[in-house]
Design a protein around this motif. Sequence first.
Motif, mmCIF file in Angstrom:
data_model
loop_
_atom_site.group_PDB
_atom_site.id
_atom_site.type_symbol
_atom_site.label_atom_id
_atom_site.label_comp_id
_atom_site.label_asym_id
_atom_site.label_seq_id
_atom_site.Cartn_x
_atom_site.Cartn_y
_atom_site.Cartn_z
ATOM 1 N N THR A 36 0.830 -1.210 0.000
ATOM 2 C CA THR A 36 0.000 0.000 0.000
ATOM 3 C C THR A 36 0.861 1.255 0.000
ATOM 4 O OG1 THR A 36 -1.757 -1.180 1.170
ATOM 5 C CG2 THR A 36 -1.834 1.227 1.225
ATOM 6 N N LYS A 37 1.917 1.267 0.825
ATOM 7 C CA LYS A 37 2.819 2.415 0.865
ATOM 8 C C LYS A 37 3.500 2.624 -0.487
ATOM 9 C CE LYS A 37 3.928 2.417 5.818
ATOM 10 N NZ LYS A 37 5.026 2.267 6.810
ATOM 11 N N ALA A 38 3.819 1.521 -1.160
ATOM 12 C CA ALA A 38 4.462 1.634 -2.466
ATOM 13 C C ALA A 38 3.532 2.308 -3.465
ATOM 14 C CB ALA A 38 4.873 0.251 -2.960
ATOM 15 N N VAL A 42 3.657 6.361 -5.399
ATOM 16 C CA VAL A 42 3.599 6.604 -6.841
ATOM 17 C C VAL A 42 2.316 7.310 -7.251
ATOM 18 C CG1 VAL A 42 3.536 5.490 -9.116
ATOM 19 C CG2 VAL A 42 5.125 4.680 -7.357
ATOM 20 N N GLU A 43 1.187 6.892 -6.698
ATOM 21 C CA GLU A 43 -0.111 7.372 -7.161
ATOM 22 C C GLU A 43 -0.722 8.442 -6.266
ATOM 23 O OE1 GLU A 43 -2.724 4.131 -8.014
ATOM 24 O OE2 GLU A 43 -1.227 3.039 -9.177
ATOM 25 N N ALA A 47 -4.692 6.987 -3.698
ATOM 26 C CA ALA A 47 -4.575 5.544 -3.957
ATOM 27 C C ALA A 47 -5.081 4.711 -2.791
ATOM 28 C CB ALA A 47 -3.126 5.194 -4.262
ATOM 29 N N ALA A 48 -4.952 5.261 -1.583
ATOM 30 C CA ALA A 48 -5.341 4.479 -0.412
ATOM 31 C C ALA A 48 -6.823 4.152 -0.425
ATOM 32 C CB ALA A 48 -4.974 5.227 0.865
ATOM 33 N N ALA A 49 -7.623 5.085 -0.976
ATOM 34 C CA ALA A 49 -9.072 4.882 -0.980
ATOM 35 C C ALA A 49 -9.554 4.149 -2.221
ATOM 36 C CB ALA A 49 -9.770 6.231 -0.859
ATOM 37 N N HIS A 97 5.185 -1.487 -12.946
ATOM 38 C CA HIS A 97 6.613 -1.204 -13.054
ATOM 39 C C HIS A 97 7.023 0.065 -12.315
ATOM 40 C CE1 HIS A 97 6.973 -4.536 -15.794
ATOM 41 N NE2 HIS A 97 6.022 -4.037 -16.561
ATOM 42 N N LYS A 98 6.205 1.124 -12.369
ATOM 43 C CA LYS A 98 6.553 2.348 -11.657
ATOM 44 C C LYS A 98 6.578 2.128 -10.156
ATOM 45 C CE LYS A 98 4.848 5.646 -15.123
ATOM 46 N NZ LYS A 98 3.905 6.765 -15.370
ATOM 47 N N VAL A 99 5.596 1.404 -9.662
ATOM 48 C CA VAL A 99 5.545 1.103 -8.233
ATOM 49 C C VAL A 99 6.744 0.244 -7.837
ATOM 50 C CG1 VAL A 99 4.173 0.074 -6.377
ATOM 51 C CG2 VAL A 99 3.033 1.270 -8.253
ATOM 52 N N ALA A 100 7.055 -0.740 -8.678
ATOM 53 C CA ALA A 100 8.193 -1.611 -8.397
ATOM 54 C C ALA A 100 9.489 -0.816 -8.357
ATOM 55 C CB ALA A 100 8.290 -2.722 -9.441
ATOM 56 N N ARG A 101 9.624 0.112 -9.297
ATOM 57 C CA ARG A 101 10.846 0.933 -9.335
ATOM 58 C C ARG A 101 10.978 1.760 -8.056
ATOM 59 N NH1 ARG A 101 12.393 6.054 -11.040
ATOM 60 N NH2 ARG A 101 14.508 6.155 -11.926
ATOM 61 N N ALA A 102 9.866 2.350 -7.627
ATOM 62 C CA ALA A 102 9.897 3.127 -6.385
ATOM 63 C C ALA A 102 10.264 2.237 -5.201
ATOM 64 C CB ALA A 102 8.545 3.792 -6.154
ATOM 65 N N TYR A 103 9.745 1.039 -5.223
ATOM 66 C CA TYR A 103 10.022 0.101 -4.128
ATOM 67 C C TYR A 103 11.504 -0.291 -4.106
ATOM 68 C CZ TYR A 103 9.499 -3.969 -1.097
ATOM 69 O OH TYR A 103 9.626 -4.867 -0.075
ATOM 70 N N VAL A 104 12.049 -0.542 -5.286
ATOM 71 C CA VAL A 104 13.469 -0.900 -5.383
ATOM 72 C C VAL A 104 14.351 0.247 -4.888
ATOM 73 C CG1 VAL A 104 15.340 -1.415 -6.980
ATOM 74 C CG2 VAL A 104 13.146 -2.581 -7.231
ATOM 75 N N LEU A 105 14.039 1.441 -5.329
ATOM 76 C CA LEU A 105 14.842 2.599 -4.908
ATOM 77 C C LEU A 105 14.767 2.794 -3.395
ATOM 78 C CD1 LEU A 105 13.960 5.131 -7.776
ATOM 79 C CD2 LEU A 105 16.135 3.926 -7.414
ATOM 80 N N TYR A 106 13.574 2.623 -2.853
ATOM 81 C CA TYR A 106 13.422 2.775 -1.404
ATOM 82 C C TYR A 106 14.261 1.731 -0.670
ATOM 83 C CZ TYR A 106 11.279 3.034 3.208
ATOM 84 O OH TYR A 106 11.073 3.158 4.559
ATOM 85 N N ARG A 107 14.243 0.496 -1.164
ATOM 86 C CA ARG A 107 15.041 -0.560 -0.528
ATOM 87 C C ARG A 107 16.525 -0.224 -0.562
ATOM 88 N NH1 ARG A 107 13.920 -6.576 -2.438
ATOM 89 N NH2 ARG A 107 15.406 -6.911 -0.745
#
Length: 919
Positions: A36-38, A42-43, A47-49, A97-107
């Motif tokens: 959800t945070k990921a 991005v969005e 996005a949460a709702a 892919h955008k969410v995944a990229r943000a997740y990778v960068l955060y990691r």
Amino acid sequence: MSVETTSRPVRAAVQVIRRDATVSPFDANKISVALTKAFLAVEGDGAAASSRVHHVVAELTTQVETSLLRYAGPEPALHVEQIQDQVELALMRGGHHKVARAYVLYREERAKAREKPAVQDAAEHVDWARVEHVVAEAVAGIDDVSAEPVLAETRRNLYDGITAEELATAQILAARTLVEREPNYSYVTARLLLDKLRGEALTYLAGEPRLAGHDELNYPGYFRDYLARAIELELVDPELAKFNLKKITAAIRPERDLDFGFLGLQTLYDRYFLHHDGTRFELPQAFFMRVAMGLALREQDRERRAIEFYELLSSFDFMASTPTLFNSGTTRPQLSSCFLTTVDDELDSIFQSYKNNALLAKYSGGLGNDWTPVRGLGAHIKGTNGKSQGVVPFLKIANDTAVAVNQGGKRKGAACAYLETWHIDVEEFLDLRKNTGDDRRRTHDMNTANWVPDEFLRRVEADAPWTLFSPDETPDLHDLYGTAFAERYREYEAAADRGEIKVFRRVRAVELWRRMLTMLFETGHPWITFKDPCNLRSPQQHAGVVHSSNLCTEITLNTSTGEVAVCNLGSVNLLRHVTPDGLDTAKLERTVRTAVRMLDNVIDINFYTIPEARRSNLRHRPIGLGLMGFQDALFELGLPVASPEAVEFADRSMEHLSYYAISASSDLAAERGRYESFDGSLWSQGILPIDSLRLLAAARQGDSLDVDYSSTMDWDALRERVRINGMRNSNVMAIAPTATISNICGVGQSIEPQFQNLYVKSNMSGDFTVVNPHLVRDLKARGLWDEAMVSDLKYFDGSLGQIDRVPGDLKRRYATAFEIDPKWLVDAASRRQKWIDQAQSLNLYVDAPSGRKLDELYRYAWHKGLKTTYYLRARAATSVEKSTLRGTDGKLNAVPAVPVAAPEPAACRIDDPDCEACQ
């Protein structure tokens, strides 16, 4: 956005290892929060709702959870990094892919933040300059590897207070994680393990901390210190110190320490190298030299022969069997691999057999026991005027004996019980490995095998009846074979019809055959082995009868109550004897000549635990020279295993090996004398293995034998030499499984097809990622080797078949075991069998097996003249654990196909393509 753990567990047994090494229960809610945070990152807050995001997060969480829990083993524990890897993969494969990229960068940001203080604290206690030096030395001269990723992964795992031993292990693990992306990191990992071993050995011998790089080690000086300490500890024969050590140490090749892959060196480290109180102090070249010196003890020029033997072993051109490697040069040199016994129909013999099994297994011997003479259920016992409980209760005790004597923890104790198909207890024998029924009549840890006469297969093909007897009423059937057996068997059937035999039962041969194959499929046992080919083609027909094979179905030697058959094994590494142009026959001849001499030496040096084994071995002097790396040789030649060219190569390579082995044994007879029971043998009559095919054909009396008789070498000249010189050894060739020694040499085992192109191999040394280096080489040449290919290989369980971008020629060349028609394996085995005086461990792989397929396959093997078969390996839709290295694990919803596992693992497991017991 990171996934940490605590809170509500989904499955209480699953634990998560946090970065600080604490453990907490697995909680899928944490995955949902991270996802959800990921999406929020991005969005935006909306996005949460979003119901769409809520649905996607729920679906991705389920995928991640399912995949992770699939990894959980008997003691499930997941590292937090594994969980984050799966979250990342789920996002990528879901198209986010955008969410995944943000997740990778955060990691990566979080990893850098954690790394700085950890590395700073650890750096105060770590000699990082030496770490860099060791890793640089480990990658030197190896293609497609570099120090940077190993150092980076090592640095990530540093922590304050890390010990020197833990630091060495961290480097090994760092390199190990890279193996599936680049197989050459296996050599890097092995060199890092070697550095750890050097430090362990040198520190032990010096009595104080000592470190040395590969180029810094004084190997001759080390070897002298090592040998002195080993003798002092009574681990090595003091006679080794009487060699000319100046010559011996000058011949040591330190650079060959660098030739190991990780699996090979780890196997040696865990189970072969000499140690004291758990501390290893034997380095690889010292190990090979110790084995070579032990085998040269009785030679006249023993330094020269020891160096010759050392060259063969340390180059991986040939490898002796595991018992020889364990015990050569030690104070208890039990060097033989296999022991075959016959159990007589009396209590003294039965209980003596248990004692013999224990003594033979104690020093690493694999056992094959012939139980056919023991009377069956319901047979009369004259001494008590009672009725026999049959052979099964005695087999239960034999099973427990094998479990109790586990070869000092080095290998699992292992035995195989053989029973002829006409025995009245054969139907109960078929059920021994079932997991249901009376457990007192089950043997969950012992292998079993059917000893099948030709007459039975003739009845199967004619859909005729088959009669079961108790051996106390039909005692001579045990020693008869071929036409003599068939005629006597029919006489007993007529006697039963006249009421002259009390215990018998008539069944439909086809129904019994179907049940044999059903049990083989369901439990992996009993194996199918053929009595008549083993005896009709035996060079030793004049001296006794072959009543069974051994633990791994490649040995066919005579046994009786007075003689326990012994075989001494070793294997030529076929990969080391081919070039892209074909077989290097000159090198093969040199290797075989030396190997036969080494194996013959085993017989005289051997430590015999029972007199029956000594008597038999010295009288007949059998050896079993085999081969390994057959599939690797095909890869080198560019030949698919399922091709006429591969079958032809099996024929020609075995013809040359057979010719050179027989020639070498005959030359040894001229030098040292013939074996005692030579006169009257097939050898003495000028009948070589290729000629004995005619004897089998004559006994079959029809078209039930479909074999190839072609040859290319000058066999007439060799027949004449054998007649004049004799033979040093009654039997010369046998192809064993080579499960462990092939790991040491870094090749595929024995004559096996490639099981998978990428898989996790499990043995007593742990789990190892194995990637087919030949495939990687060819994929690199075509620009196809990348992380996507690794992921696809995992998804498709090591198979190329469904990977569209792989060309068809590579798919054919690298087809895995279950992708080929098993008749190709039988055809190749048939062409080899004509040259072999014993047998071969032949596993058969069947995709989507059915009763019809198995019936056709095993009758095909019989028609092709095979002596024995080994495991039947079949596939079923069950899951296996996949490697969890970041970015390369299999697709989340894959349902891989794996070998059917026996419900209770035996000494030789059907769910693992390796047998740890023979070699």
